[in-house]
Motif scaffolding. Structure first.
Motif, PDB file in Angstrom:
ATOM      1  N   TYR A  66       3.177  13.285   1.778  1.00 51.08           N
ATOM      2  CA  TYR A  66       2.839  11.976   2.346  1.00 51.08           C
ATOM      3  C   TYR A  66       3.009  12.045   3.861  1.00 51.08           C
ATOM      4  O   TYR A  66       4.031  12.539   4.362  1.00 51.08           O
ATOM      5  CB  TYR A  66       3.765  10.894   1.780  1.00 51.08           C
ATOM      6  CG  TYR A  66       3.737   9.613   2.579  1.00 51.08           C
ATOM      7  CD1 TYR A  66       2.800   8.615   2.305  1.00 51.08           C
ATOM      8  CD2 TYR A  66       4.640   9.396   3.623  1.00 51.08           C
ATOM      9  CE1 TYR A  66       2.764   7.446   3.045  1.00 51.08           C
ATOM     10  CE2 TYR A  66       4.611   8.229   4.370  1.00 51.08           C
ATOM     11  CZ  TYR A  66       3.670   7.256   4.082  1.00 51.08           C
ATOM     12  OH  TYR A  66       3.630   6.106   4.815  1.00 51.08           O
ATOM     13  N   SER A  69       1.827   9.729   7.620  1.00 50.98           N
ATOM     14  CA  SER A  69       1.065   8.654   8.263  1.00 50.98           C
ATOM     15  C   SER A  69       0.017   9.259   9.186  1.00 50.98           C
ATOM     16  O   SER A  69       0.198  10.367   9.714  1.00 50.98           O
ATOM     17  CB  SER A  69       1.992   7.736   9.062  1.00 50.98           C
ATOM     18  OG  SER A  69       2.501   8.410  10.193  1.00 50.98           O
ATOM     19  N   THR A 129      -4.849   5.267   2.691  1.00 49.90           N
ATOM     20  CA  THR A 129      -4.670   3.823   2.806  1.00 49.90           C
ATOM     21  C   THR A 129      -5.238   3.368   4.142  1.00 49.90           C
ATOM     22  O   THR A 129      -5.342   4.144   5.094  1.00 49.90           O
ATOM     23  CB  THR A 129      -3.190   3.390   2.739  1.00 49.90           C
ATOM     24  OG1 THR A 129      -2.546   3.672   3.987  1.00 49.90           O
ATOM     25  CG2 THR A 129      -2.454   4.068   1.600  1.00 49.90           C
ATOM     26  N   ASP A 172      -1.559   7.883   5.119  1.00 50.48           N
ATOM     27  CA  ASP A 172      -1.334   6.442   5.245  1.00 50.48           C
ATOM     28  C   ASP A 172      -1.915   5.919   6.559  1.00 50.48           C
ATOM     29  O   ASP A 172      -1.798   6.554   7.604  1.00 50.48           O
ATOM     30  CB  ASP A 172       0.178   6.175   5.209  1.00 50.48           C
ATOM     31  CG  ASP A 172       0.523   4.786   4.687  1.00 50.48           C
ATOM     32  OD1 ASP A 172      -0.403   3.996   4.431  1.00 50.48           O
ATOM     33  OD2 ASP A 172       1.729   4.503   4.534  1.00 50.48           O
ATOM     34  N   LYS A 217       0.830  -1.211   0.000  1.00 46.65           N
ATOM     35  CA  LYS A 217       0.000   0.000   0.000  1.00 46.65           C
ATOM     36  C   LYS A 217       0.862   1.258   0.000  1.00 46.65           C
ATOM     37  O   LYS A 217       0.651   2.176  -0.797  1.00 46.65           O
ATOM     38  CB  LYS A 217      -0.927   0.017   1.227  1.00 46.65           C
ATOM     39  CG  LYS A 217      -1.902  -1.126   1.311  1.00 46.65           C
ATOM     40  CD  LYS A 217      -2.905  -0.934   2.444  1.00 46.65           C
ATOM     41  CE  LYS A 217      -2.250  -0.878   3.814  1.00 46.65           C
ATOM     42  NZ  LYS A 217      -1.617  -2.152   4.204  1.00 46.65           N
ATOM     43  N   THR A 218       1.825   1.290   0.916  1.00 41.49           N
ATOM     44  CA  THR A 218       2.674   2.480   1.029  1.00 41.49           C
ATOM     45  C   THR A 218       3.501   2.693  -0.228  1.00 41.49           C
ATOM     46  O   THR A 218       3.631   3.822  -0.714  1.00 41.49           O
ATOM     47  CB  THR A 218       3.603   2.363   2.257  1.00 41.49           C
ATOM     48  OG1 THR A 218       2.798   2.277   3.443  1.00 41.49           O
ATOM     49  CG2 THR A 218       4.524   3.570   2.370  1.00 41.49           C
TER      50      THR A 218
END
Length: 471
Positions: A204, A206, A271, A239, A182-183
């Protein structure tokens, strides 16, 4: 007449729904709008050119069969692509290469003329600097191996990278288990956007990092600056959004950032380890927005895809590994791309440190240590390979549309052991072994069971294969 084409399409949908999964139905057929039916030609509207191309590539046979059944043998399908104002057929100005492209820098100013600090500025870093994308430049589409397990997600991701914020896939939500890529995929989208559109701000982050930054902003009384920073993004990649669970204030803040970006035509990529409807302790209004665009899953790679991954990664690591060794690794590690790479690293280390060649024996020794072979769960791919090796058939023959006795029998035996040793449904077994339906698998189970009871030679073969699977 309106009622006629709508009724015909509803009947088509009822047939299609019985032949595809719920996720595929909701993604690729539910958004279609029937427009007209004239002289056995049904006109439908689809959200984008990519949508039309994917239907033609993946589902044209199903559409043809269904239309002929509902309209007649001369049935035809006409597409109309809905083009939004933000979409363009011509290449955007920002897509052209610049020798020295302008780079967005901080500080930016808010409405009151005050500079907006970046939450990514650490001790010793100046306040005005290029916005760090936080992307790993090694994660690209070029080294992301495509297979049946990820084709939808990769295709949608590449379409987004070509036209961020201008497709129907906003947000693009990719879900799947740990270690499936996914990442890598979402960062590949980000890197492709940066390459094509140097002026766009790509970030990007998390979900856990976002939550930590938000907590610091609340503590430092800079929440507004924090929100305004994220509202500057052209492409925001978040993410592991499942990490927002049970964090209502963080969810509320991300909700407002999401709304601002979406309303301004900015691209949002998410994600998660599971689809939106399975996420717990999340606000419904946020979950509903996660469902606005496209949700695509990443599944465990099949044997062919695992082989391609191993070949690519071994080449990138400068390793010379035989096909036999790669097949052994691919057969024993089936659920996780990250573990495939870890196995190669371990194999390389064993070879280098012990000054041994990379052989099948060394691979067997490493695999036993790496995954505790006695406790591993057999996969459909591994069972298929063992059966094919026993019958001295290439693995690909199980996918052939042939009635040759030896191939049909091998396929049935593979289905029998897959049902016995895995938790997969009959439909999943049939799909992976010869692209058959669940009825074919049921027939195979009955056939193998009857032969075991009546044919001693066949029973001995099945017992031999069973012993090999337990090794």
């Amino acid at each position: 007449m309106n009622e006629v084409h709508e009724a015909v399409w509803e009947r088509c949908l009822s047939v299609i729904r019985d032949n595809v999964s719920e996720v595929i139905y909701n993604t690729w057929f539910k958004p279609i709008v029937p427009l007209a039916l004239k002289n056995q030609e049904l006109t439908i509207q689809v959200p984008s050119r990519f949508f039309y191309e994917y239907l033609e590539e993946q589902f044209i046979d199903l559409l043809k069969r269904t239309l002929r059944r509902e309209i007649g043998n001369d049935a035809r399908l006409q597409y109309r692509v809905m083009i939004s104002e933000s979409s363009s057929i011509t290449e955007p100005e920002s897509n052209r290469k610049h020798e020295n492209p302008p780079v967005p820098v901080f500080p930016h100013l808010n409405g009151a003329g005050k500079s907006i600090p970046s939450p990514f500025v650490g001790p010793g870093l100046p306040g005005a600097f290029q916005i760090p994308s936080q992307l790993n430049e090694d994660n690209t589409f070029a080294n992301f191996v495509e297979g049946e397990c990820n084709r939808l997600a990769r295709s949608a991701g590449f379409a987004v990278a070509q036209n961020p914020g201008g497709t129907a896939f906003n947000p693009l939500m990719i879900f799947g288990g740990s270690g499936l890529g996914k990442t890598h995929l979402v960062q590949a989208i980000g890197n492709e956007v940066k390459e094509r559109f140097p002026n766009k701000i790509v970030l990007y982050v998390s979900a856990n990092k976002f939550h930590t930054q938000f907590t610091d902003a609340v503590r430092n009384n800079t929440r507004n600056d924090f929100v305004q920073f994220y509202q500057l993004m052209d492409v925001l990649i978040m993410d592991d959004v499942q990490e927002f669970a049970a964090k209502p204030k963080t969810q509320e803040t991300f909700f407002h950032i999401f709304n601002h970006l979406h309303q301004n035509g900015k691209q949002i990529i998410l994600t998660s380890d599971k689809p939106a409807f399975d996420l717990k302790e999340m606000e419904q209004r946020l979950l509903s927005r996660f469902k606005w665009g496209l949700t695509a899953d990443l599944q465990a790679p099949d044997f062919r895809t695992r082989m391609e991954i191993l070949k690519l990664k071994s080449a990138n690591m400068g390793m010379t590994v035989s096909e036999e060794v790669l097949e052994y690794i691919a057969s024993h590690i089936s659920d996780n791309v990250r573990e495939l790479e870890g196995a190669l690293v371990s194999l390389s280390a064993q070879s280098t440190l012990n000054k041994k060649d990379i052989t099948l024996d060394l691979a067997c020794e490493m695999i036993n240590k790496f995954i505790k072979n006695s406790q591993r769960e057999l996969s459909i791919d591994y069972i298929s390979k063992v059966v094919c090796d026993y019958y001295k058939l290439p693995l690909d023959t199980l996918q052939d549309n042939t009635r040759k006795r030896e191939i049909v029998q091998a396929r049935q035996v593979a289905m029998y052991f897959s049902k016995h040793y895995t938790k997969s449904s009959l439909a999943t077994i049939g799909l992976q072994i010869g692209r058959r339906d669940h009825a074919t698998v049921l027939h195979a189970l009955k056939t193998v069971g009857n032969l075991i009871d009546t044919d001693k030679k066949f029973k001995a073969c099945v017992e031999d294969i069973d012993q090999k699977l337990k090794m």
